[in-house]
Write a protein that holds these residues in place. Structure first.
Motif, mmCIF file in Angstrom:
data_model
loop_
_atom_site.group_PDB
_atom_site.id
_atom_site.type_symbol
_atom_site.label_atom_id
_atom_site.label_comp_id
_atom_site.label_asym_id
_atom_site.label_seq_id
_atom_site.Cartn_x
_atom_site.Cartn_y
_atom_site.Cartn_z
ATOM 1 N N MET A 1 1.368 -13.393 14.078
ATOM 2 C CA MET A 1 1.345 -12.070 13.435
ATOM 3 C C MET A 1 -0.057 -11.809 12.893
ATOM 4 N N ASN A 2 -0.667 -10.722 13.343
ATOM 5 C CA ASN A 2 -2.039 -10.398 12.956
ATOM 6 C C ASN A 2 -2.114 -9.340 11.865
ATOM 7 N N TYR A 3 -0.960 -8.914 11.377
ATOM 8 C CA TYR A 3 -0.965 -7.848 10.372
ATOM 9 C C TYR A 3 -1.547 -8.368 9.064
ATOM 10 N N SER A 4 -2.451 -7.603 8.490
ATOM 11 C CA SER A 4 -3.082 -7.965 7.223
ATOM 12 C C SER A 4 -2.550 -7.047 6.119
ATOM 13 N N PHE A 5 -1.863 -7.643 5.150
ATOM 14 C CA PHE A 5 -1.282 -6.856 4.071
ATOM 15 C C PHE A 5 -2.372 -6.336 3.138
ATOM 16 N N ASP A 6 -2.249 -5.069 2.800
ATOM 17 C CA ASP A 6 -3.246 -4.448 1.917
ATOM 18 C C ASP A 6 -2.553 -3.387 1.062
ATOM 19 N N PHE A 7 -2.350 -3.724 -0.210
ATOM 20 C CA PHE A 7 -1.680 -2.812 -1.124
ATOM 21 C C PHE A 7 -2.655 -1.893 -1.864
ATOM 22 N N PRO A 9 -4.363 0.754 -0.908
ATOM 23 C CA PRO A 9 -4.115 2.203 -0.788
ATOM 24 C C PRO A 9 -2.948 2.673 -1.664
ATOM 25 N N VAL A 10 -1.947 1.800 -1.845
ATOM 26 C CA VAL A 10 -0.804 2.153 -2.685
ATOM 27 C C VAL A 10 -1.234 2.234 -4.143
ATOM 28 N N PHE A 11 -2.013 1.235 -4.585
ATOM 29 C CA PHE A 11 -2.477 1.247 -5.977
ATOM 30 C C PHE A 11 -3.385 2.449 -6.241
ATOM 31 N N ALA A 12 -4.197 2.796 -5.245
ATOM 32 C CA ALA A 12 -5.108 3.932 -5.416
ATOM 33 C C ALA A 12 -4.350 5.259 -5.493
ATOM 34 N N ALA A 13 -3.139 5.279 -4.939
ATOM 35 C CA ALA A 13 -2.364 6.526 -4.895
ATOM 36 C C ALA A 13 -1.322 6.591 -6.005
ATOM 37 N N TRP A 14 -1.474 5.789 -7.064
ATOM 38 C CA TRP A 14 -0.492 5.799 -8.141
ATOM 39 C C TRP A 14 -0.310 7.168 -8.795
ATOM 40 N N PRO A 15 -1.371 7.966 -8.976
ATOM 41 C CA PRO A 15 -1.138 9.321 -9.538
ATOM 42 C C PRO A 15 -0.193 10.164 -8.680
ATOM 43 N N MET A 16 -0.325 10.032 -7.355
ATOM 44 C CA MET A 16 0.567 10.764 -6.461
ATOM 45 C C MET A 16 2.008 10.250 -6.582
ATOM 46 N N LEU A 17 2.155 8.934 -6.612
ATOM 47 C CA LEU A 17 3.493 8.361 -6.727
ATOM 48 C C LEU A 17 4.112 8.688 -8.085
ATOM 49 N N LEU A 18 3.287 8.749 -9.118
ATOM 50 C CA LEU A 18 3.797 9.118 -10.446
ATOM 51 C C LEU A 18 4.319 10.546 -10.439
ATOM 52 N N PHE A 185 -1.164 4.866 6.979
ATOM 53 C CA PHE A 185 -0.443 4.062 7.972
ATOM 54 C C PHE A 185 -0.106 2.665 7.449
ATOM 55 N N ARG A 186 0.046 2.543 6.150
ATOM 56 C CA ARG A 186 0.439 1.274 5.534
ATOM 57 C C ARG A 186 1.933 1.341 5.203
ATOM 58 N N ILE A 190 3.853 0.624 1.570
ATOM 59 C CA ILE A 190 4.320 1.838 0.894
ATOM 60 C C ILE A 190 5.822 1.785 0.646
ATOM 61 N N TYR A 191 6.589 1.452 1.684
ATOM 62 C CA TYR A 191 8.039 1.494 1.523
ATOM 63 C C TYR A 191 8.573 0.275 0.773
ATOM 64 N N PHE A 192 7.844 -0.819 0.794
ATOM 65 C CA PHE A 192 8.198 -1.943 -0.063
ATOM 66 C C PHE A 192 8.027 -1.539 -1.533
ATOM 67 N N THR A 193 6.910 -0.909 -1.835
ATOM 68 C CA THR A 193 6.673 -0.428 -3.198
ATOM 69 C C THR A 193 7.690 0.631 -3.584
ATOM 70 N N LEU A 194 8.034 1.483 -2.640
ATOM 71 C CA LEU A 194 9.025 2.541 -2.892
ATOM 72 C C LEU A 194 10.370 1.928 -3.281
ATOM 73 N N GLY A 195 10.777 0.896 -2.536
ATOM 74 C CA GLY A 195 12.032 0.234 -2.854
ATOM 75 C C GLY A 195 12.011 -0.401 -4.233
#
Length: 222
Positions: A1-7, A9-18, A185-186, A190-195
Motif C-alpha cells: 500500500m503506497n497511500y500516505s496518510f495526511d491529516f 488538509p483536515v486540520f487546516a479546514a477546521w473553520p469550515m468544519l466548525l 481528495f483526502r 476527511i470521512y474518518f474525521t467526520l465519523g
C-alpha cells in the motif's frame, strides 16, 4: 500500500468544519423543537374521539414512518416547487426533518400519555386540582418523564440523519466535508474525521440530555 496518510488538509479546514457543525446543530435543534410541538398536535389528533382527526393523524404518521427521510426531503426540495413553493436547501432540510420528527414524536408521546392510569387523573380531580394542573403535573410531566429516553434517542438520530441533507446542498457538516473532499481528495482522512465528530456529538448530547432529564424530572417535581 503506497497511500500516505495526511491529516493536515483536515486540520487546516477546521473553520469550515466548525461552520458545518454549527449548521448541523442549528438544523437538528430547530427540527426537534418544531417536530415535538407538531408531534403533540398529531398526538392529540390521534387520541381524539373524532374519526376524521384520528384518520388524518394515522395517515400522516404511517406515511412518514414508512417512507425514507431522503425521499421526504427530495419531495420538499424538488417536488414542492411544482406547487409554487421554493425553499432553500436549509429551509427544505428543516421542514423535512420537522415533519419526520413529528410523526415519531407523536407516537412516542402517545405511548407515554397512555401509560398514565385513569385513577391518577381521578385522584387529581378529587383533590380539587384545576384541569390545567392535572394535565401539567399528572398527565404531561409523568408522560414525558416516561418517554424522555426515547425522545433523546430521536434527537440524536435526527442529528445523524441531518447528514443526508447535504443531498439538497444544506450547509451542514457532511456538506462541508464533501466540499473539502472535492478540493483535497483526502477521502479517508476527511470521512474518518467526520465519523469521529459525529460520534463525539452523539456522546456529548447523550450525556447532556441525560443530565438535563435527571435534573428536570427528579422527584419531587419542581
Amino acid at each position: 500500500m503506497n497511500y500516505s496518510f495526511d491529516f493536515s488538509p483536515v486540520f487546516a479546514a477546521w473553520p469550515m468544519l466548525l461552520d458545518g457543525i454549527l449548521g448541523t446543530l442549528r438544523m437538528s435543534s430547530l427540527s426537534m423543537v418544531f417536530g415535538l410541538a407538531l408531534g403533540l398536535v398529531f398526538m392529540l389528533m390521534r387520541m381524539s374521539k373524532l374519526p376524521m382527526l384520528r384518520s388524518i393523524a394515522i395517515g400522516y404518521i404511517e406515511l412518514i414512518r414508512n417512507t425514507p427521510i431522503l425521499v421526504q426531503v427530495f419531495f420538499v426540495f424538488f417536488g414542492m416547487p411544482a406547487l409554487g413553493i421554493r425553499l432553500s436547501g436549509e429551509q427544505a432540510a428543516i421542514l423535512a426533518m420537522t415533519l419526520n420528527c413529528a410523526a415519531y414524536a407523536a407516537e412516542i408521546v402517545r405511548g407515554g400519555v397512555q401509560s398514565i392510569r385513569p385513577g391518577q387523573i381521578e385522584a387529581g380531580r378529587a383533590l380539587g386540582m384545576h384541569s390545567v394542573d392535572i394535565y401539567r403535573f399528572i398527565v404531561f410531566r409523568p408522560a414525558i418523564r416516561a418517554v424522555y429516553p426515547a425522545l433523546c434517542s430521536q434527537f440524536i438520530l435526527m442529528m445523524l440523519n441531518s447528514s443526508l441533507m447535504s443531498s439538497v446542498s444544506a450547509e451542514e457538516l457532511t456538506y462541508f466535508a464533501q466540499t473539502l473532499d472535492s478540493q483535497t481528495f483526502r477521502s479517508f482522512e476527511i470521512y474518518f474525521t467526520l465519523g469521529v465528530i459525529y460520534l463525539a456529538m452523539s456522546q456529548f448530547f447523550s450525556i447532556a440530555l441525560g443530565l438535563i432529564g435527571r435534573v428536570y424530572f427528579s422527584y419531587p417535581a419542581k
